[in-house]
Write a protein that holds these residues in place. Structure first.
Motif, PDB file in Angstrom:
ATOM      1  N   ILE A 282      12.880  26.864 -12.407  1.00 14.81           N
ATOM      2  CA  ILE A 282      11.641  27.244 -13.090  1.00 14.81           C
ATOM      3  C   ILE A 282      11.281  26.229 -14.169  1.00 14.81           C
ATOM      4  O   ILE A 282      10.125  25.866 -14.343  1.00 14.81           O
ATOM      5  CB  ILE A 282      11.770  28.658 -13.690  1.00 14.81           C
ATOM      6  CG1 ILE A 282      11.839  29.687 -12.549  1.00 14.81           C
ATOM      7  CG2 ILE A 282      10.617  28.976 -14.632  1.00 14.81           C
ATOM      8  CD1 ILE A 282      12.182  31.078 -12.994  1.00 14.81           C
ATOM      9  N   THR A 283      12.282  25.738 -14.905  1.00 16.53           N
ATOM     10  CA  THR A 283      11.990  24.853 -16.035  1.00 16.53           C
ATOM     11  C   THR A 283      11.838  23.384 -15.656  1.00 16.53           C
ATOM     12  O   THR A 283      11.246  22.624 -16.415  1.00 16.53           O
ATOM     13  CB  THR A 283      13.084  24.962 -17.113  1.00 16.53           C
ATOM     14  OG1 THR A 283      14.352  24.625 -16.540  1.00 16.53           O
ATOM     15  CG2 THR A 283      13.126  26.353 -17.698  1.00 16.53           C
ATOM     16  N   ALA A 284      12.341  22.950 -14.519  1.00 17.12           N
ATOM     17  CA  ALA A 284      12.272  21.534 -14.143  1.00 17.12           C
ATOM     18  C   ALA A 284      10.843  21.001 -14.084  1.00 17.12           C
ATOM     19  O   ALA A 284      10.575  19.925 -14.611  1.00 17.12           O
ATOM     20  CB  ALA A 284      12.998  21.296 -12.823  1.00 17.12           C
TER      21      ALA A 284
ATOM     22  N   MET B  73       8.356  21.911 -15.802  1.00 22.67           N
ATOM     23  CA  MET B  73       7.843  21.864 -17.169  1.00 22.67           C
ATOM     24  C   MET B  73       8.369  20.652 -17.929  1.00 22.67           C
ATOM     25  O   MET B  73       7.747  20.211 -18.890  1.00 22.67           O
ATOM     26  CB  MET B  73       8.235  23.136 -17.917  1.00 22.67           C
ATOM     27  CG  MET B  73       7.577  24.368 -17.382  1.00 22.67           C
ATOM     28  SD  MET B  73       8.137  25.783 -18.295  1.00 22.67           S
ATOM     29  CE  MET B  73       7.891  27.054 -17.100  1.00 22.67           C
ATOM     30  N   LEU B  74       9.509  20.109 -17.516  1.00 23.87           N
ATOM     31  CA  LEU B  74      10.075  18.958 -18.196  1.00 23.87           C
ATOM     32  C   LEU B  74       9.322  17.681 -17.873  1.00 23.87           C
ATOM     33  O   LEU B  74       9.422  16.701 -18.606  1.00 23.87           O
ATOM     34  CB  LEU B  74      11.553  18.798 -17.823  1.00 23.87           C
ATOM     35  CG  LEU B  74      12.473  19.929 -18.258  1.00 23.87           C
ATOM     36  CD1 LEU B  74      13.886  19.677 -17.739  1.00 23.87           C
ATOM     37  CD2 LEU B  74      12.482  20.070 -19.757  1.00 23.87           C
ATOM     38  N   GLN B  75       8.593  17.668 -16.784  1.00 26.18           N
ATOM     39  CA  GLN B  75       7.825  16.490 -16.381  1.00 26.18           C
ATOM     40  C   GLN B  75       6.451  16.535 -17.040  1.00 26.18           C
ATOM     41  O   GLN B  75       5.434  16.544 -16.376  1.00 26.18           O
ATOM     42  CB  GLN B  75       7.690  16.452 -14.849  1.00 26.18           C
ATOM     43  CG  GLN B  75       8.979  16.318 -14.126  1.00 26.18           C
ATOM     44  CD  GLN B  75       9.651  14.994 -14.404  1.00 26.18           C
ATOM     45  OE1 GLN B  75       8.998  13.986 -14.618  1.00 26.18           O
ATOM     46  NE2 GLN B  75      10.960  14.981 -14.422  1.00 26.18           N
ATOM     47  N   GLN B  76       6.448  16.561 -18.352  1.00 24.13           N
ATOM     48  CA  GLN B  76       5.188  16.623 -19.072  1.00 24.13           C
ATOM     49  C   GLN B  76       4.674  15.235 -19.356  1.00 24.13           C
ATOM     50  O   GLN B  76       5.413  14.269 -19.380  1.00 24.13           O
ATOM     51  CB  GLN B  76       5.376  17.356 -20.390  1.00 24.13           C
ATOM     52  CG  GLN B  76       5.731  18.799 -20.221  1.00 24.13           C
ATOM     53  CD  GLN B  76       5.889  19.479 -21.563  1.00 24.13           C
ATOM     54  OE1 GLN B  76       5.657  18.891 -22.590  1.00 24.13           O
ATOM     55  NE2 GLN B  76       6.292  20.723 -21.533  1.00 24.13           N
TER      56      GLN B  76
ATOM     57  N   ILE C 261      16.940  29.421 -13.327  1.00 23.41           N
ATOM     58  CA  ILE C 261      16.385  28.940 -14.600  1.00 23.41           C
ATOM     59  C   ILE C 261      16.008  27.470 -14.497  1.00 23.41           C
ATOM     60  O   ILE C 261      14.923  27.060 -14.917  1.00 23.41           O
ATOM     61  CB  ILE C 261      17.385  29.179 -15.747  1.00 23.41           C
ATOM     62  CG1 ILE C 261      17.489  30.683 -16.033  1.00 23.41           C
ATOM     63  CG2 ILE C 261      16.970  28.416 -17.004  1.00 23.41           C
ATOM     64  CD1 ILE C 261      18.587  31.052 -16.984  1.00 23.41           C
ATOM     65  N   PHE C 262      16.884  26.645 -13.919  1.00 27.49           N
ATOM     66  CA  PHE C 262      16.583  25.222 -13.788  1.00 27.49           C
ATOM     67  C   PHE C 262      15.419  24.962 -12.837  1.00 27.49           C
ATOM     68  O   PHE C 262      14.633  24.054 -13.046  1.00 27.49           O
ATOM     69  CB  PHE C 262      17.817  24.431 -13.352  1.00 27.49           C
ATOM     70  CG  PHE C 262      18.843  24.298 -14.435  1.00 27.49           C
ATOM     71  CD1 PHE C 262      18.488  23.922 -15.719  1.00 27.49           C
ATOM     72  CD2 PHE C 262      20.172  24.553 -14.174  1.00 27.49           C
ATOM     73  CE1 PHE C 262      19.425  23.798 -16.721  1.00 27.49           C
ATOM     74  CE2 PHE C 262      21.118  24.427 -15.166  1.00 27.49           C
ATOM     75  CZ  PHE C 262      20.742  24.054 -16.449  1.00 27.49           C
TER      76      PHE C 262
END
Length: 151
Positions: free
Chosen positions: A37-39, A41-44, A34-35
């Motif tokens: 995959i989402t990491a 996306m956090l660097q927006q 999960i982390f």
């Protein structure tokens, strides 16, 4: 001896002293996936086409806080890279209030403006004026270095 291992005709069972870690490992692997995959996306951020300029790169102190960067998109929308409304479009007064709070929390923090190359120059100036109203002493402009020619 046979009498010690029996109690009232029943055999005594010793409690198991081992912990089953397989479910723990399964949960950790799921969290890892999960982390992973989402990491990204956090660097927006807000995408802008920065102008190119041959300018000397600024020296930054690695221990200093992350600088405040106000972005002006091609459509003229303003946003800031930090705070509760990070990367959200902001009106002028909202921007001034947010940057003021950030500057109070981190005095001496560096401030920059990232303006899209296609935006009206007046809109970039509006961002710089908003930063100065918020209390920023010095405001820098961010650019992209020009592409190097390969011989």
């Amino acid at each position: 001896m046979a009498e010690m291992s029996r109690h009232n005709g029943r055999r005594l069972r010793r409690p198991m002293s081992q912990i089953n870690v397989v479910p723990f490992i399964d949960v950790m692997l799921v969290l890892l996936i999960i982390f992973m995959i989402t990491a990204p996306m956090l660097q927006q951020g807000v995408e802008v086409d920065l102008p190119e300029a041959e300018a000397q790169a600024l020296e930054t102190d690695q221990r200093a806080a992350e600088p405040i960067v106000v972005t002006v998109t091609a459509a003229g929308a303003l946003s800031v890279n930090q705070g509760p409304l990070a990367n959200e479009p902001l009106a002028g007064p909202q921007l001034v209030e947010l940057v003021t709070d950030l500057l109070v929390a981190n005095p001496g923090i560096q401030t920059y403006v990232r303006g899209d190359r296609h935006v009206d120059y007046g809109r970039v100036m509006d961002a710089m004026v908003a930063l100065q109203r918020a209390g920023a002493g010095r405001v820098g402009l961010l650019t992209e270095p020009p592409p190097r020619e390969v011989d």
